[in-house]
Motif scaffolding. Structure first.
Motif, mmCIF file in Angstrom:
data_model
loop_
_atom_site.group_PDB
_atom_site.id
_atom_site.type_symbol
_atom_site.label_atom_id
_atom_site.label_comp_id
_atom_site.label_asym_id
_atom_site.label_seq_id
_atom_site.Cartn_x
_atom_site.Cartn_y
_atom_site.Cartn_z
ATOM 1 N N UNK A 46 8.028 5.012 7.367
ATOM 2 C CA UNK A 46 9.039 4.486 6.457
ATOM 3 C C UNK A 46 10.225 4.115 7.324
ATOM 4 N N UNK A 47 10.534 2.819 7.373
ATOM 5 C CA UNK A 47 11.558 2.335 8.300
ATOM 6 C C UNK A 47 12.972 2.477 7.747
ATOM 7 N N UNK A 48 13.230 1.882 6.597
ATOM 8 C CA UNK A 48 14.586 1.888 6.049
ATOM 9 C C UNK A 48 14.534 1.559 4.568
ATOM 10 N N UNK A 49 15.691 1.602 3.939
ATOM 11 C CA UNK A 49 15.818 1.172 2.554
ATOM 12 C C UNK A 49 16.991 0.207 2.447
ATOM 13 N N UNK A 50 16.915 -0.658 1.456
ATOM 14 C CA UNK A 50 18.018 -1.572 1.186
ATOM 15 C C UNK A 50 18.116 -1.730 -0.329
ATOM 16 N N UNK A 60 11.287 -0.238 3.075
ATOM 17 C CA UNK A 60 10.584 -1.008 4.102
ATOM 18 C C UNK A 60 9.709 -0.046 4.892
ATOM 19 N N UNK A 61 8.409 -0.352 4.946
ATOM 20 C CA UNK A 61 7.447 0.531 5.610
ATOM 21 C C UNK A 61 6.567 -0.272 6.564
ATOM 22 N N UNK A 62 5.877 0.431 7.454
ATOM 23 C CA UNK A 62 4.882 -0.183 8.337
ATOM 24 C C UNK A 62 3.535 0.370 7.910
ATOM 25 N N UNK A 63 2.571 -0.553 7.702
ATOM 26 C CA UNK A 63 1.234 -0.156 7.269
ATOM 27 C C UNK A 63 0.204 -0.704 8.251
ATOM 28 N N UNK A 64 -1.017 -0.159 8.208
ATOM 29 C CA UNK A 64 -2.064 -0.621 9.123
ATOM 30 C C UNK A 64 -3.441 -0.372 8.527
ATOM 31 N N UNK A 65 -4.394 -1.170 9.000
ATOM 32 C CA UNK A 65 -5.806 -0.871 8.797
ATOM 33 C C UNK A 65 -6.452 -0.954 10.173
ATOM 34 N N UNK A 66 -7.771 -1.073 10.236
ATOM 35 C CA UNK A 66 -8.425 -1.057 11.550
ATOM 36 C C UNK A 66 -8.320 -2.381 12.299
ATOM 37 N N UNK A 67 -7.646 -3.393 11.705
ATOM 38 C CA UNK A 67 -7.533 -4.684 12.372
ATOM 39 C C UNK A 67 -6.124 -5.003 12.843
ATOM 40 N N UNK A 68 -5.096 -4.541 12.123
ATOM 41 C CA UNK A 68 -3.720 -4.918 12.467
ATOM 42 C C UNK A 68 -2.712 -4.065 11.710
ATOM 43 N N UNK A 75 9.208 -1.498 -4.008
ATOM 44 C CA UNK A 75 10.421 -1.356 -4.796
ATOM 45 C C UNK A 75 10.469 -0.038 -5.553
ATOM 46 N N UNK A 76 11.662 0.493 -5.659
ATOM 47 C CA UNK A 76 12.033 1.615 -6.513
ATOM 48 C C UNK A 76 11.079 2.809 -6.383
ATOM 49 N N UNK A 77 10.472 3.241 -7.506
ATOM 50 C CA UNK A 77 9.690 4.480 -7.531
ATOM 51 C C UNK A 77 8.481 4.435 -6.605
ATOM 52 N N UNK A 78 7.809 3.277 -6.513
ATOM 53 C CA UNK A 78 6.653 3.195 -5.618
ATOM 54 C C UNK A 78 7.061 3.491 -4.179
ATOM 55 N N UNK A 79 8.179 2.945 -3.763
ATOM 56 C CA UNK A 79 8.660 3.190 -2.413
ATOM 57 C C UNK A 79 9.046 4.634 -2.184
ATOM 58 N N UNK A 80 9.587 5.291 -3.204
ATOM 59 C CA UNK A 80 9.951 6.698 -3.090
ATOM 60 C C UNK A 80 8.713 7.583 -2.954
ATOM 61 N N UNK A 86 -0.157 8.459 3.941
ATOM 62 C CA UNK A 86 -0.822 8.167 2.673
ATOM 63 C C UNK A 86 -1.762 6.976 2.848
ATOM 64 N N UNK A 87 -2.928 7.063 2.244
ATOM 65 C CA UNK A 87 -3.868 5.949 2.213
ATOM 66 C C UNK A 87 -3.708 5.289 0.850
#
Length: 161
Positions: A46-50, A60-68, A75-80, A86-87
């Motif tokens: 989790x990088x930051x919030x605005x 703002x988050x960084x996510x990945x799978x096995x390719x990149x 937004x809002x509750x989902x980000x919290x 977490x997968x």
């Protein structure tokens, strides 16, 4: 925090709407302008919030799978609710540029579900060559974005599936 949203997010164990395999996208195939993106990934950081003009909180988050890897914004509750390791299963997302970087969004019609944690194969190269958000994109047509090719510089490995 919406308790019903929280319970639906945490207790998501099965997918009730079957989606054909051909509709699932790997992160290295996602391009700015893509819509209706269905993918699975692990949250790396989790990088930051605005805050938007309307008062919504954007995580703002960084996510990945096995390719990149790619940046994502929730937004809002989902980000919290989302935490590193977490997968997540995203359906109905879209990709656009935010501050020049490709960013994945759930959107108003998108849906995210937590389907597990920790055990998910992902790429993590030290030099960052697997990060889709570091690719420079140029608009070719109205809705077509292509990676910018610099003469003498090889195309990032992440764009070669």
């Amino acid at each position: 925090l919406d308790w019903q949203l929280f319970q639906r997010f945490v207790n998501a164990t099965t997918w009730k709407e079957p989606i054909a395999d051909k509709q699932w996208k790997k992160i290295n195939t996602i391009r700015p302008g893509d819509r209706i993106i269905n993918t699975q990934f692990i949250v790396l950081d989790k990088m930051s919030t605005s805050t938007t003009k309307e008062g919504n909180t954007v995580h703002h988050i960084v996510i990945a799978d096995n390719t990149a890897k790619i940046n994502a914004s929730l937004f809002d509750a989902y980000g919290e609710l989302v935490q590193p390791s977490d997968i997540i299963r995203l359906t109905g997302g879209y990709c656009s540029l935010y501050k020049g970087a490709a960013t994945l969004y759930a959107g108003k019609l998108g849906k995210i579900e937590r389907i597990g944690d920790f055990c998910f194969p992902f790429t993590d190269k030290v030099d960052g060559s697997d990060n889709m958000s570091k690719v420079t994109w140029v608009q070719q047509d109205k809705e077509v974005w292509v990676p910018k090719q610099t003469p003498g510089v090889p195309m990032p490995a992440v764009l070669n599936p």
